[in-house]
Design a protein around this motif. Structure first.
Motif, short mmCIF file in Angstrom:
data_model
loop_
_atom_site.label_atom_id
_atom_site.label_comp_id
_atom_site.label_asym_id
_atom_site.label_seq_id
_atom_site.Cartn_x
_atom_site.Cartn_y
_atom_site.Cartn_z
N GLN A 7 4.72 5.45 -10.74
CA GLN A 7 5.82 5.38 -11.97
C GLN A 7 5.43 6.58 -13.14
OE1 GLN A 7 6.54 1.72 -14.17
NE2 GLN A 7 6.76 2.90 -15.96
N GLY A 8 3.84 6.76 -12.52
CA GLY A 8 3.21 7.93 -13.25
C GLY A 8 3.97 9.47 -12.78
N VAL A 9 4.59 9.28 -12.00
CA VAL A 9 4.73 10.50 -11.49
C VAL A 9 6.04 10.45 -11.70
CG1 VAL A 9 5.08 12.03 -9.17
CG2 VAL A 9 2.59 10.39 -9.31
N TYR A 10 6.85 9.78 -11.61
CA TYR A 10 8.38 10.19 -11.87
C TYR A 10 8.35 9.73 -13.64
CZ TYR A 10 10.08 8.53 -7.44
OH TYR A 10 10.04 8.23 -6.21
N GLU A 11 7.74 9.63 -14.13
CA GLU A 11 7.96 10.12 -15.71
C GLU A 11 6.74 11.29 -16.15
OE1 GLU A 11 5.35 6.62 -17.12
OE2 GLU A 11 6.06 5.34 -17.34
#
Length: 344
Positions: free
Chosen positions: A114-118
């Protein structure tokens, strides 16, 4: 010896008497620039030996020139699974045509994913390709909430709303698995096992369900299924579990080549001859599969073509089109030497 400084977009703008954004517009073509101004810019660029870059175009287009690909898998799978290298190759072919690049991220947890997509949505990439679709995949809602353009790669045609309304490039894995089972059944095998992929993945589920259904069509018991993790270690362990049964299978359908190759190695280590005593098949048509002894019967997924289609579909979406669902019809069985009649 004096080294001359390389010209920049600012130098071109100054020489042509325009802003850097106007230089970028002249090369991107996204908004009109008068012909006289364009020619002045091009002449200045030629005099300074300057070539337009991503940075120049980004000033006008608000694009980064990068597409994100996030793989939430064990690093071993990413390193050894033939699909990923071929798929990435297909992506890069099309991206190179557009002077763009691929940002690959390998993560091992949902939080990291999720952090990467953010971060991608915060301006590091223009869009993303979603691989390894899961049951009730939370990424569809996530990228929509983040406003990150994305295309989904799936193993089945999406029903209404199934992929969150995102453009989807899909294949159909079912016919290939059914054909593998048919080849084994027609060779005379009645006790056929399946080493499946992780059940949360849609493509693993489809291959498993198709195996069970195809076995039933041939009047055979399709319950002999062991779940692996698409890794060599899991393929070896699953094969050992099957071969240690009181009545071991005479044929095994593996959900990918990596597990099949490790299964073949285990069989050889136990003195079990393939295909004379055990028939096997893989999935993904890795380069190594054609050079084994015996050569591995497998399934070519057209991973390169799927990568190309995925990028073209995403670029179309970025340009305001609505691609919808696009069929990547490149999945075919590659018969080789690892299936034969069972020993009587």
């Amino acid at each position: 010896m004096t080294q001359h400084r390389k010209a920049t977009i600012g130098d071109v703008a100054e020489r042509a008497g325009v802003t850097k954004a106007t230089v970028s517009l002249a090369y991107s073509g996204k908004r009109p620039v008068s012909e006289e101004t364009r020619q002045r810019i091009f002449a200045a660029a030629e005099e300074l030996q300057w070539t337009a870059s991503h940075r120049a175009r980004a000033l006008a287009t608000s694009r980064t020139g990068a597409i994100g690909l996030v793989v939430a898998r064990d690093p071993e799978v990413l390193a050894t699974d033939a699909f990923f290298s071929k798929f990435i190759s297909g992506c890069e072919r099309v991206l190179a045509e557009h002077d763009m690049g691929l940002m690959l991220h390998a993560v091992t947890t949902r939080v990291a994913e999720q952090g990467v997509y953010e971060r991608l949505a915060a301006g590091r990439a223009d869009g993303a390709i979603l691989l390894d679709v899961r049951q009730e995949d939370p990424r569809f809602a996530l990228v929509r909430r983040l406003g990150l353009p994305a295309v989904v790669l799936s193993a089945e045609e999406p029903t209404d709303g199934e992929t969150g309304g995102l453009p989807t490039v899909y294949s159909d894995d079912s016919p290939a698995i059914a054909e593998i089972v048919r080849l084994m059944a027609e060779a005379g095998h009645t006790r056929i096992a399946h080493v499946a992929g992780p059940s949360p993945y849609i493509h693993a589920r489809i291959r498993r369900e198709t195996f069970t259904a195809a076995m039933a069509e041939h009047g055979l018991d399709g319950s002999l299924v062991v779940e692996g993790a698409f890794t060599a270690a899991s393929g070896r362990d699953a094969t050992a579990q099957l071969l240690d049964l009181a009545e071991p299978p005479t044929a095994i359908v593996y959900a990918n080549d990596t597990m099949a190759i490790s299964g073949l190695s285990l069989a050889h280590s136990r003195g079990i001859r393939v295909p004379e005593e055990l028939s096997i098949s893989g999935y993904d048509d890795s380069e190594l599969s054609a050079h084994l002894s015996p050569a591995l019967t497998t399934v070519s997924t057209g991973a390169v073509q799927r990568g190309e289609i995925a990028v073209r579909t995403l670029l179309a979406a970025l340009d305001g089109e609505e691609p919808g669902a696009v069929l990547a019809d490149h999945t075919v069985v590659v018969p080789r030497g690892s299936i034969a009649a069972p020993r009587r």
